[in-house]
Motif scaffolding. Structure first.
Motif, PDB file in Angstrom:
ATOM      1  N   LEU B 178     -25.967 -28.305  34.588  1.00 15.44           N
ATOM      2  CA  LEU B 178     -26.917 -28.996  33.714  1.00 15.44           C
ATOM      3  C   LEU B 178     -28.167 -28.148  33.471  1.00 15.44           C
ATOM      4  N   THR B 179     -28.606 -27.428  34.511  1.00 11.81           N
ATOM      5  CA  THR B 179     -29.769 -26.548  34.346  1.00 11.81           C
ATOM      6  C   THR B 179     -29.469 -25.452  33.324  1.00 11.81           C
ATOM      7  N   GLY B 182     -29.099 -27.298  29.843  1.00 12.27           N
ATOM      8  CA  GLY B 182     -30.229 -28.082  29.371  1.00 12.27           C
ATOM      9  C   GLY B 182     -31.525 -27.320  29.184  1.00 12.27           C
ATOM     10  N   THR B 183     -31.709 -26.208  29.940  1.00 14.26           N
ATOM     11  CA  THR B 183     -32.983 -25.494  29.913  1.00 14.26           C
ATOM     12  C   THR B 183     -33.481 -25.163  28.499  1.00 14.26           C
ATOM     13  N   ILE B 186     -34.854 -28.372  26.855  1.00  9.78           N
ATOM     14  CA  ILE B 186     -36.014 -29.042  27.453  1.00  9.78           C
ATOM     15  C   ILE B 186     -37.252 -28.120  27.432  1.00  9.78           C
ATOM     16  N   ILE B 190     -41.571 -29.018  28.253  1.00 12.20           N
ATOM     17  CA  ILE B 190     -42.250 -28.811  29.533  1.00 12.20           C
ATOM     18  C   ILE B 190     -43.062 -27.511  29.544  1.00 12.20           C
ATOM     19  N   ASN B 193     -42.616 -21.469  28.280  1.00  9.01           N
ATOM     20  CA  ASN B 193     -42.632 -20.350  27.346  1.00  9.01           C
ATOM     21  C   ASN B 193     -43.494 -19.203  27.860  1.00  9.01           C
ATOM     22  N   THR B 197     -45.029 -20.461  34.132  1.00 13.49           N
ATOM     23  CA  THR B 197     -44.203 -21.661  34.139  1.00 13.49           C
ATOM     24  C   THR B 197     -42.763 -21.314  34.540  1.00 13.49           C
ATOM     25  N   TYR B 201     -40.716 -22.982  37.376  1.00 14.00           N
ATOM     26  CA  TYR B 201     -39.398 -23.533  37.029  1.00 14.00           C
ATOM     27  C   TYR B 201     -38.330 -23.047  38.008  1.00 14.00           C
ATOM     28  N   MET B 205     -36.299 -25.789  40.276  1.00 18.32           N
ATOM     29  CA  MET B 205     -34.873 -25.997  40.040  1.00 18.32           C
ATOM     30  C   MET B 205     -34.029 -25.334  41.136  1.00 18.32           C
TER      31      MET B 205
END
Lengths: 137, 254
Positions: B178-179, B182-183, B186, B190, B193, B197, B201, B205
Motif C-alpha cells: 500500500l505504501t 499509495g505514496t 497521497i 501531506i 515534496n 518531509t 516519511y 512508514m
C-alpha cells in the motif's frame, strides 16, 4: 579479502545475538531480546570506525554487501515456508492491520514534518532551494 | 531421467533454493516492470509469490512449513530459516551510518520511534479485535504491522505460532504494498515534496521497499532521503518489539 567482510558481519551478528540472549536472561524472559537490532548497531559502529581508520578495503566491504543484497531473496524464501494455508482464516486481520497502519501513519507525517524551531535551520541547510538538492546528489 | 533430477535436487537443496528464488525474483521484476510500470516493487510481488507457493505447498503436503514441507524443497527452509535471515538483515545495516541520520534532525529520529510504536499499537488493536489475547501473539502481530521483518524476528524470539508469524508477515506485506502504490497519490496532501518531509516519511512508514518504491514513483530525488531513515526502522523495530514493547504488552494483557 571477501571473507574479512563476511567474518566482520558474523562477529557483529554473534555478539549482537549474544547480547540479546544475555538481556533476555537478565530481564527474566526466556527469549532473545533485540539481538538482531544490537547486531545492526554494532555493525554500523564498527564499519564507521574501520572506515575512519581506512581499514575497510573494497573487497572486505563486498563481503558485507553481498549478504545485504541477499536480504530480499532470503525474505522470499522465508515467505515460501510460512504456514499460509493455516493463516488464511485470519487474512482479513492482516489486511485491516496493514491498511490501518498506513492510513494512520500518513495522517501523522504532516504533524512531524512541520514545527520545531530546531528544524527550521536544518530545513534551510538541507533543502537550500529544491532544485539544487538533486544536483548535489 | 526424473529420478536423477529428483535425487540431484534432494541432495542439493540449498542450491536449488537459490535457483528457485532467483527465478521467482526474475519473474516478479518482469511483472513489476510490464504490468505495473514499476509502481509495485518487484520484491513485493516476489514475496507475494513466495506466500502463494507456501500456500500451495501447505495444501499439497498438509504440513505447517509451506513449500519447505515438500522433501524436494527443504532447501527453501534452510535459505529462509532464522539463521541466514537474521544474518542478512544485520548486513542491511551496512549502508546506514549515524552521521547521515543526524541530517534528519530531531524530527527524523522522533519519526522513527513514533512510526514503530504507532504501527505496533495499530496491529495490537486489530489483533485484539480479532480475538487474540496472549501477549506473544499480540506483540508478534503488532511487530509485523511495523514491517514484515520485525514480525517474524519478534515471533521467533518470543516463540509465537507459525500462523501468527504468517499473519504478521502478511500485515507487513499489505503495509509495504500500500505504501508503494499509495505514496504518489497521497504525496501532495501531506506535503511530501521536500527532503525533510521525505526523511520523516521514511521514519514513519519504515518499510524500506515501500518507501523507496513509493518515493521513486513520486519524485526520484526524494528516494535517498526516505531511505536514510527507513533503513533504521527495521533495526529499531527488532530492538524494541521483542523487548520494551513486548514487556509493556505483557504487563497490560497478563
Amino acid at each position: 579479502m571477501v571473507i574479512f567482510g563476511v567474518a566482520l558481519l558474523a562477529i557483529c551478528f554473534l555478539s549482537g545475538v549474544f547480547f540479546g540472549d544475555l538481556l533476555g536472561l537478565i530481564l527474566g524472559i526466556d527469549s532473545n531480546v533485540g539481538g538482531v537490532g544490537f547486531a545492526m548497531l554494532f555493525l554500523i559502529l564498527l564499519v564507521e570506525y574501520l572506515k575512519k581508520k581506512d581499514k575497510l578495503n573494497k573487497q572486505t566491504q563486498e563481503g558485507v554487501a553481498f549478504w545485504s543484497g541477499m536480504y530480499i531473496p532470503i525474505v522470499i524464501a522465508m515467505s515460501a515456508q510460512q504456514n499460509v494455508a493455516g493463516a488464511l482464516d485470519g487474512g482479513i486481520l492482516a489486511i485491516i492491520a496493514g491498511v490501518a497502519a498506513v492510513v494512520i501513519s500518513w495522517a501523522v507525517v504532516p504533524l512531524l514534518s512541520k514545527g520545531g524551531s530546531v528544524n527550521e535551520s536544518i530545513e534551510g541547510s538541507i533543502i537550500g532551494g529544491d532544485q539544487s538538492v538533486g544536483n548535489s546528489r | 531421467m526424473l529420478e536423477i533430477a529428483g535425487n540431484l535436487f534432494a541432495k542439493n537443496g540449498l542450491i536449488l533454493a537459490f535457483a528457485i528464488v532467483g527465478l521467482t525474483m526474475y519473474i516478479s521484476y518482469f511483472l513489476s516492470d510490464k504490468l505495473t510500470k514499476g509502481r509495485i516493487h518487484g520484491s513485493a510481488i516476489a514475496i507475494a509469490l513466495g506466500l502463494l507457493l507456501a500456500y500451495v505447498g501447505g495444501i499439497v503436503s498438509g504440513g505447517e512449513k509451506g513449500l519447505a514441507d515438500l522433501s524436494m524443497f527443504t532447501g527453501i527452509g534452510l535459505m529462509g530459516g532464522g539463521m541466514l535471515r537474521d544474518f542478512a538483515i544485520v548486513a542491511t545495516a551496512f549502508g546506514a551510518n549515524f552521521s547521515e541520520i543526524k541530517k534528519a534532525g530531531f524530527n527524523g529520529v522522533l519519526s522513527l520511534f513514533v512510526g514503530v510504536v504507532l504501527s505496533f499499537v495499530v496491529g495490537v488493536i486489530v489483533a485484539l479485535a480479532f480475538g487474540y489475547r496472549d501477549a506473544v501473539s499480540l506483540t508478534t502481530i503488532g511487530a509485523g504491522t511495523a514491517t514484515y521483518i520485525v514480525g517474524p524476528v519478534t515471533g521467533t524470539a518470543l516463540g509465537a505460532s507459525s500462523e501468527v508469524i504468517t499473519l504478521s508477515i502478511a500485515a507487513g506485506l499489505v503495509k509495504s504494498i500500500l505504501t508503494m502504490i499509495g505514496t504518489p497519490f497521497i504525496a501532495k496532501y501531506i506535503g511530501l515534496n521536500n527532503p525533510r518531509t521525505a526523511m520523516v516519511y521514511g521514519g514513519i512508514m519504515g518499510t524500506t521497499s515501500g518507501v523507496a518504491g513509493g518515493l521513486a514513483a513520486t519524485d526520484p530525488k526524494l528516494v535517498p532521503y526516505g531511505a536514510v531513515t527507513a533503513t533504521f526502522y527495521t533495526g529499531l523495530g527488532c530492538l524494541m518489539a521483542p523487548s520494551v514493547l513486548f514487556l509493556i504488552t505483557k504487563v497490560i494483557f497478563a
